[in-house]
Structure formats: structure tokens, C-alpha cells
Design an enzyme around this catalytic site. Structure first.
Site, PDB file in Angstrom:
ATOM      1  N   ARG A   1      -2.491  -4.582 -44.959  1.00 40.48           N
ATOM      2  CA  ARG A   1      -2.173  -5.964 -44.615  1.00 40.48           C
ATOM      3  C   ARG A   1      -1.066  -6.067 -43.588  1.00 40.48           C
ATOM      4  NH1 ARG A   1      -4.516  -9.503 -48.383  1.00 40.48           N
ATOM      5  NH2 ARG A   1      -4.648  -8.070 -50.109  1.00 40.48           N
TER       6      ARG A   1
ATOM      7  N   ASP B   1      -8.678  -8.694 -50.458  1.00 42.27           N
ATOM      8  CA  ASP B   1      -8.473  -8.953 -51.880  1.00 42.27           C
ATOM      9  C   ASP B   1      -9.771  -8.800 -52.654  1.00 42.27           C
ATOM     10  OD1 ASP B   1      -5.950 -11.478 -51.482  1.00 42.27           O
ATOM     11  OD2 ASP B   1      -5.804  -9.476 -52.349  1.00 42.27           O
TER      12      ASP B   1
ATOM     13  N   ALA C   1      -8.173 -15.679 -52.146  1.00 46.42           N
ATOM     14  CA  ALA C   1      -8.342 -14.253 -51.865  1.00 46.42           C
ATOM     15  C   ALA C   1      -8.965 -14.068 -50.499  1.00 46.42           C
ATOM     16  CB  ALA C   1      -9.239 -13.622 -52.926  1.00 46.42           C
ATOM     17  N   ASP C   2      -8.396 -13.184 -49.704  1.00 39.52           N
ATOM     18  CA  ASP C   2      -9.075 -12.865 -48.446  1.00 39.52           C
ATOM     19  C   ASP C   2     -10.018 -11.690 -48.698  1.00 39.52           C
ATOM     20  OD1 ASP C   2      -6.341 -11.057 -46.824  1.00 39.52           O
ATOM     21  OD2 ASP C   2      -7.316 -10.842 -48.761  1.00 39.52           O
ATOM     22  N   SER C   3     -10.669 -11.200 -47.662  1.00 42.74           N
ATOM     23  CA  SER C   3     -11.721 -10.208 -47.873  1.00 42.74           C
ATOM     24  C   SER C   3     -11.154  -8.914 -48.439  1.00 42.74           C
ATOM     25  CB  SER C   3     -12.469  -9.946 -46.581  1.00 42.74           C
ATOM     26  OG  SER C   3     -11.549  -9.787 -45.527  1.00 42.74           O
TER      27      SER C   3
END
Lengths: 136, 133
Positions: free
Chosen positions: B64, A92, A88-90
Site C-alpha cells: 500500500r 483488502d 475495502a479496496d481490492s
């Protein structure tokens, strides 16, 4: 005159001292009781927080994390697994926190949200907020 | 029940000084958008059409899309446009078919520009534009 004043002074002195002492004693006793009370409640609160997160809360958090990160159903999620380790990135992480907010009907502050890195921390924070909510 | 979230309209703040502040603003915007989702679903009657998690996913995918940007001023401008869009939606200035077309159905009614979909093959790109290549 001097002796009279001296005697008067001497009479006054113990009385003032006694009142002061009694005041101090009163204050001390109340202070002690307050501090004792606080100590007790803070101890009990601390005990509550340390063994707070119930297994079903942790399970719900794990389900949300799995759904958010699109993990397969059989990946083992321990309560100490970090979100970043699961891919997970930030963004996420923020999304997971928002999903938890919606699921448990709580509102997480930004300062609290930044400290969440593992599933256990998230479950603990949720337990805290759920307990505080009906009191408010 | 958590206190209902209201979108406060603040004036344009000064530019963010560095990337970390821009990052923080992105997350604040994302949180504001996610907290407005119940209001949006109520206004446009989207209860049967979409779940809040899908809307969250739509918002995060839009963010994103621009994740490769590094200039704080560009990020600020993108956030400004995002905030404008969110305010329009919450003010009921859009209609239900706008929301469904732009955020619920896949890529939306309007085809995205070519720079965004970098994963597709050249064959498909040529195929979509014309028959002869």
C-alpha cells in the site's frame, strides 16, 4: 442366383437390423440410465450448493472481514453486504480471501477469487471447497 | 490439509502491457507471499512472536505504501524487488532478527525516508532532526 442372393440378403437384413436395433436399444438403455443418474446427482448437487453456506461459516467469514477491515464489533454485517461497500479496496479483498484460506485450510484459485464480492459468495465458495477437499 | 505451497522461481517475465496486468501481478505476488507465510514462520521460529495475520498486514502495508504508482514499468520493478526479497526470506538467506526487525516491529530498525510518512507534522519532523529550529 439373384433370387438366392435376394433371399440371403433378405435373411441377413433383419438379423443385422435386429442386432443393430438391439445394440441401439442397449446403448439407449445405458445412455438413459447414465443420463438419469447424472441428472439426479446434478440435481442433488445443485440443491446442495443453493442452500450450502451454513450460518456458522457466514459468521466466521464476517468475523474475519471485521477484523481485516478494522470495523467495530457492532456494525451489522448482512450476508449480502459487499466488501467495497464496507470500505475495502481490492488489496483488502485479496487479503480477506487469504485470511479465509488460512482459516479454513483451503486453496482458492485466482479465477474463483475474482468473483467474490459479498460475504455470501465467500461463504458459498468456502463450503464448495471444503466439500471437495476430503473427496480429493 | 491444503497442498503445501512452493515458491516456483520463474525467470523475469516481459513487462506488463497496462495497469490491469500490473495490478494482476501485484495480487499474484501478494498471494504467493501470503501462501509462503507458514513456511516462513516455520523456518524462523516465529510462532510465539507474531501471528500470520500480522505478517499479512505487514506485506499489504508495504504494498500500500507504493499504491500511488501508476507506471506499469515502475510497478514491475517494485514487484521484482519484492519477489527478490521474498525469495531471499524463503531460502533462509536472512536471519530471524532481520525478519523481526523489518516486518514484525512497527517501522523497523531503520527509519523510513521522509517522503513516505506524509501525515506527520512539520513540528515533529524538525523536532526529530535537531533541537534548534
Amino acid at each position: 442366383m439373384a433370387s438366392l442372393s435376394a433371399t440371403s440378403l433378405s435373411f441377413k437384413a433383419p438379423s443385422t437390423r435386429s442386432t443393430r436395433i438391439s445394440q441401439v436399444l442397449r446403448k439407449a438403455s445405458t445412455f438413459q440410465s447414465i443420463s438419469f443418474g447424472r441428472f439426479q446427482s446434478s440435481k442433488s448437487l445443485r440443491l446442495q450448493i443453493s442452500c450450502a453456506a451454513k450460518p456458522e461459516t457466514v459468521q466466521k467469514v464476517s468475523d474475519i472481514v471485521k477484523e481485516q477491515l478494522a470495523l467495530s464489533a457492532d456494525t451489522a454485517l448482512t450476508s449480502e453486504s459487499k466488501f467495497s461497500a464496507l470500505g475495502a479496496d481490492s488489496l483488502d479483498t485479496v487479503e480477506i480471501v487469504m485470511a479465509l484460506e488460512e482459516k479454513f485450510n483451503i486453496s482458492v484459485e485466482e479465477a474463483d477469487a475474482q468473483n467474490i464480492t459479498t460475504i455470501q459468495e465467500a461463504a458459498d465458495l468456502i463450503e464448495d471447497l471444503v466439500q471437495k477437499k476430503p473427496a480429493a | 490439509m491444503a497442498a503445501p505451497f512452493t515458491l516456483r522461481k520463474i525467470g523475469v517475465p516481459p513487462n506488463s502491457a497496462n495497469l490491469t496486468e500490473a495490478r494482476r501481478r501485484v495480487f499474484d505476488f501478494f498471494r504467493a507471499a501470503c501462501r509462503s507465510i507458514p513456511t516462513i514462520m516455520d523456518i524462523y521460529n516465529l510462532q510465539d512472536v507474531v501471528a500470520p495475520s500480522q505478517l499479512r498486514f505487514a506485506i499489504s502495508s508495504q504494498i500500500r505504501n507504493n499504491a500511488h504508482v501508476t507506471d506499469p514499468k515502475v510497478i514491475d520493478l517494485l514487484l521484482f524487488k519484492g519477489m527478490e526479497e521474498l525469495t531471499d526470506i524463503v531460502d533462509h538467506a536472512k536471519q530471524r532478527h532481520h525478519i523481526i526487525g523489518q516486518y514484525v516491529v512497527g517501522e523497523g530498525l531503520v527509519q523510513n525516508t521522509g517522503s513516505k510518512d506524509q501525515g506527520k507534522s512539520d513540528f515533529l519532523k524538525n523536532f526529530y532532526t535537531s533541537n534548534y529550529f
